[in-house]
Write an enzyme that holds these catalytic residues in place. Sequence first.
Site, mmCIF file in Angstrom:
data_model
loop_
_atom_site.group_PDB
_atom_site.id
_atom_site.type_symbol
_atom_site.label_atom_id
_atom_site.label_comp_id
_atom_site.label_asym_id
_atom_site.label_seq_id
_atom_site.Cartn_x
_atom_site.Cartn_y
_atom_site.Cartn_z
ATOM 1 N N ASN A 7 0.863 -1.184 0.000
ATOM 2 C CA ASN A 7 0.000 0.000 0.000
ATOM 3 C C ASN A 7 0.901 1.236 0.000
ATOM 4 O OD1 ASN A 7 -1.800 2.032 0.503
ATOM 5 N ND2 ASN A 7 -2.650 1.143 2.387
ATOM 6 N N ARG A 91 -2.750 -2.234 -3.227
ATOM 7 C CA ARG A 91 -3.926 -1.412 -3.007
ATOM 8 C C ARG A 91 -3.877 -0.258 -4.011
ATOM 9 N NH1 ARG A 91 -5.040 3.349 1.183
ATOM 10 N NH2 ARG A 91 -7.245 3.568 0.730
ATOM 11 N N HIS A 180 -13.061 3.119 0.379
ATOM 12 C CA HIS A 180 -13.063 2.119 1.467
ATOM 13 C C HIS A 180 -13.748 0.814 1.038
ATOM 14 C CE1 HIS A 180 -13.093 5.632 4.617
ATOM 15 N NE2 HIS A 180 -11.853 5.232 4.390
ATOM 16 N N HIS A 208 -17.639 2.441 8.352
ATOM 17 C CA HIS A 208 -16.172 2.501 8.454
ATOM 18 C C HIS A 208 -15.841 3.872 9.045
ATOM 19 C CE1 HIS A 208 -11.970 1.658 6.907
ATOM 20 N NE2 HIS A 208 -11.924 2.953 7.192
ATOM 21 N N LEU A 209 -15.562 3.904 10.347
ATOM 22 C CA LEU A 209 -15.368 5.190 11.029
ATOM 23 C C LEU A 209 -13.921 5.318 11.499
ATOM 24 C CD1 LEU A 209 -18.635 5.105 13.222
ATOM 25 C CD2 LEU A 209 -18.374 5.940 10.875
ATOM 26 N N GLY A 210 -13.096 5.923 10.675
ATOM 27 C CA GLY A 210 -11.706 6.191 11.043
ATOM 28 C C GLY A 210 -11.494 7.676 10.882
ATOM 29 N N ASN A 211 -10.258 8.050 10.598
ATOM 30 C CA ASN A 211 -9.986 9.449 10.289
ATOM 31 C C ASN A 211 -10.790 9.884 9.069
ATOM 32 O OD1 ASN A 211 -8.527 11.530 11.265
ATOM 33 N ND2 ASN A 211 -6.628 10.341 11.180
ATOM 34 N N ARG A 241 -12.108 16.447 7.287
ATOM 35 C CA ARG A 241 -12.912 16.717 6.081
ATOM 36 C C ARG A 241 -14.346 17.041 6.461
ATOM 37 N NH1 ARG A 241 -11.416 11.177 3.284
ATOM 38 N NH2 ARG A 241 -9.283 11.191 4.029
ATOM 39 N N ASP A 283 -8.199 14.109 16.116
ATOM 40 C CA ASP A 283 -8.219 12.772 16.708
ATOM 41 C C ASP A 283 -9.365 12.664 17.709
ATOM 42 O OD1 ASP A 283 -7.563 10.519 18.523
ATOM 43 O OD2 ASP A 283 -5.779 10.408 17.261
ATOM 44 N N PHE A 284 -10.219 11.661 17.487
ATOM 45 C CA PHE A 284 -11.420 11.538 18.315
ATOM 46 C C PHE A 284 -11.096 11.314 19.796
ATOM 47 C CE2 PHE A 284 -15.201 11.702 15.698
ATOM 48 C CZ PHE A 284 -14.664 11.661 14.419
ATOM 49 N N LEU A 332 -12.225 4.318 15.034
ATOM 50 C CA LEU A 332 -13.267 4.769 15.960
ATOM 51 C C LEU A 332 -14.378 3.725 16.100
ATOM 52 C CD1 LEU A 332 -14.155 7.442 17.396
ATOM 53 C CD2 LEU A 332 -15.217 8.087 15.258
ATOM 54 N N GLU A 334 -14.207 0.556 15.806
ATOM 55 C CA GLU A 334 -13.766 -0.629 16.543
ATOM 56 C C GLU A 334 -13.494 -0.334 18.007
ATOM 57 O OE1 GLU A 334 -10.290 -2.180 14.480
ATOM 58 O OE2 GLU A 334 -11.340 -2.027 12.572
ATOM 59 N N GLU A 384 -8.052 -4.893 5.572
ATOM 60 C CA GLU A 384 -7.938 -4.647 4.135
ATOM 61 C C GLU A 384 -6.796 -5.461 3.512
ATOM 62 O OE1 GLU A 384 -9.267 -0.115 3.574
ATOM 63 O OE2 GLU A 384 -8.325 -0.553 5.475
HETATM 64 P P1 ADP Z 1 -7.349 6.143 9.094
HETATM 65 O O1 ADP Z 1 -6.918 4.758 8.668
HETATM 66 O O2 ADP Z 1 -8.494 6.697 8.322
HETATM 67 O O3 ADP Z 1 -6.227 7.120 9.283
HETATM 68 P P2 ADP Z 1 -8.114 4.835 11.577
HETATM 69 O O4 ADP Z 1 -9.071 3.814 11.099
HETATM 70 O O5 ADP Z 1 -6.799 4.393 12.092
HETATM 71 O O6 ADP Z 1 -7.946 6.009 10.540
HETATM 72 O O7 ADP Z 1 -8.874 5.652 12.742
HETATM 73 C C1 ADP Z 1 -8.287 6.737 13.396
HETATM 74 C C2 ADP Z 1 -9.291 7.365 14.328
HETATM 75 O O8 ADP Z 1 -9.772 6.383 15.257
HETATM 76 C C3 ADP Z 1 -8.677 8.499 15.146
HETATM 77 O O9 ADP Z 1 -9.496 9.639 15.136
HETATM 78 C C4 ADP Z 1 -8.637 7.918 16.525
HETATM 79 O O10 ADP Z 1 -8.832 8.899 17.486
HETATM 80 C C5 ADP Z 1 -9.792 6.955 16.555
HETATM 81 N N1 ADP Z 1 -9.567 5.989 17.624
HETATM 82 C C6 ADP Z 1 -8.646 5.023 17.699
HETATM 83 N N2 ADP Z 1 -8.712 4.394 18.906
HETATM 84 C C7 ADP Z 1 -9.688 5.011 19.607
HETATM 85 C C8 ADP Z 1 -10.255 4.866 20.908
HETATM 86 N N3 ADP Z 1 -9.799 3.937 21.746
HETATM 87 N N4 ADP Z 1 -11.253 5.681 21.269
HETATM 88 C C9 ADP Z 1 -11.695 6.626 20.433
HETATM 89 N N5 ADP Z 1 -11.222 6.818 19.208
HETATM 90 C C10 ADP Z 1 -10.237 6.039 18.782
#
Ligand code: ADP
Length: 396
Positions: A7, A91, A180, A208-211, A241, A283-284, A332, A334, A384
């Site tokens: 990737n 990827r 995604h 799918h809740l990440g960054n 975003r 960062d959440f 987030l 997970e 992935e």
């Molecule tokens: P990407 O791959 O899109 O960069 P990820 O899937 O790694 O993102 O997700 C990153 C996000 O998940 C960050 O905002 C982070 O704060 C949040 N995150 C990771 N672990 C936790 C947690 N234990 N509690 C809350 N948020 C979390």
Amino acid sequence: MKILVINCGSSSLKYQLIDMTNEEVLAKGLAERIGIDGSRVKHRTIGKEEVIIEKPMSNHKVALEIVLNALTDSEHGAIKSMEEISAVGHRVVHGGEKFSGSVVIDDEVLKVLRECSDLAPLHNPPNIMGIEACQELMPNTPMVGVFDTAFHQTMPKSSYIYPLPYELYEKYGIRKYGFHGTSHKYVSNRAAEILGKDINELNIITCHLGNGASLAAIKRGKSIDTSMGFTPLEGLVMGTRCGDIDPAIVTFLMEKENMSISEVNNLLNKKSGVLGISGVSSDFRDIEEAAAKGNERAQLALDKFTSRVKKYIGAYAAIMGGVDVIVFTAGLGENSPETREAICEGLEFMGIEIDKDKNKVRGKETIVSTENSKVKVLVVPTNEELMIARETKALV
Ligand code: ADP
């Protein structure tokens, strides 16, 4: 059969070597700061200590050479020689309308990928550099491209067309593509397996809740809508975003703030989302912490994020004619029980009921809804790399 999954970003190269006889990861790592000062490879063979190799890497080919040496190193490596790698899965972010599944890469495919670069100028060029580096260093090893967009190519035209002059779709390919896809496909299939159900009989909403974040409406195993669009900017409120906004804001800002195209682009992609609302962080974890201490804008950012996910869940249940399963995944999804609970709160009318104890889970496959919940809610960590390795194996 051993498959190397690659990737590539503009200055990074992530990799995993997976043994497909048992789908076990043998080694993984990351080459970072490619083309800039301080470049290094962090490599780990499972069961051995991590090694950090600090060496100048002027381009992706040099980085890949170091990675291949690390993989075959007698002390830190996982294999004896490169010949053990049966295939490489890459990827690739954007496959445009040309690829509705993974493909074995040849010159014709590379040509089409280059044509798709206009649609993903930040992502496809580094993906292509990774492919070319592999072709040079492993000329006899088959390569497969696995696209973020491919899974969503099943969307009906009414989902993917934008209400703009139709000629723009024909001229530039302006339409919803969605991203995604590899993750949405993996977690929806995994959720059906965990529930012991046939995916062809389920309506699934994957979150799918990440960054970067997106939802998909998956009817009988096929994506019929997804929240990201022409680019990954549409849809949910993300780390930085904005997701859905009134498009008139763009021209308003350009006029009032005298902003250039790249300045507006930067504002919408890098300075908005929960970072923009909270002013705290993208960062959440930081935002949850600030909100817990009473920071009102941090709380507002979380509320906005949650409310938009909820809206999309309602919308996707409506277009699918109901929902059987909701899946949470990525950083987030997970790892944040609070976020999952806030999203599902008030959705009992749809038959969604979270079990607060089960929902305390982090990063582990779990059914987090109550026994009686009509809709099953699951946490499924995404994978992935494994999905890319499986697709690669299937094609070679
Ligand atoms: P990407 O791959 O899109 O960069 P990820 O899937 O790694 O993102 O997700 C990153 C996000 O998940 C960050 O905002 C982070 O704060 C949040 N995150 C990771 N672990 C936790 C947690 N234990 N509690 C809350 N948020 C979390």
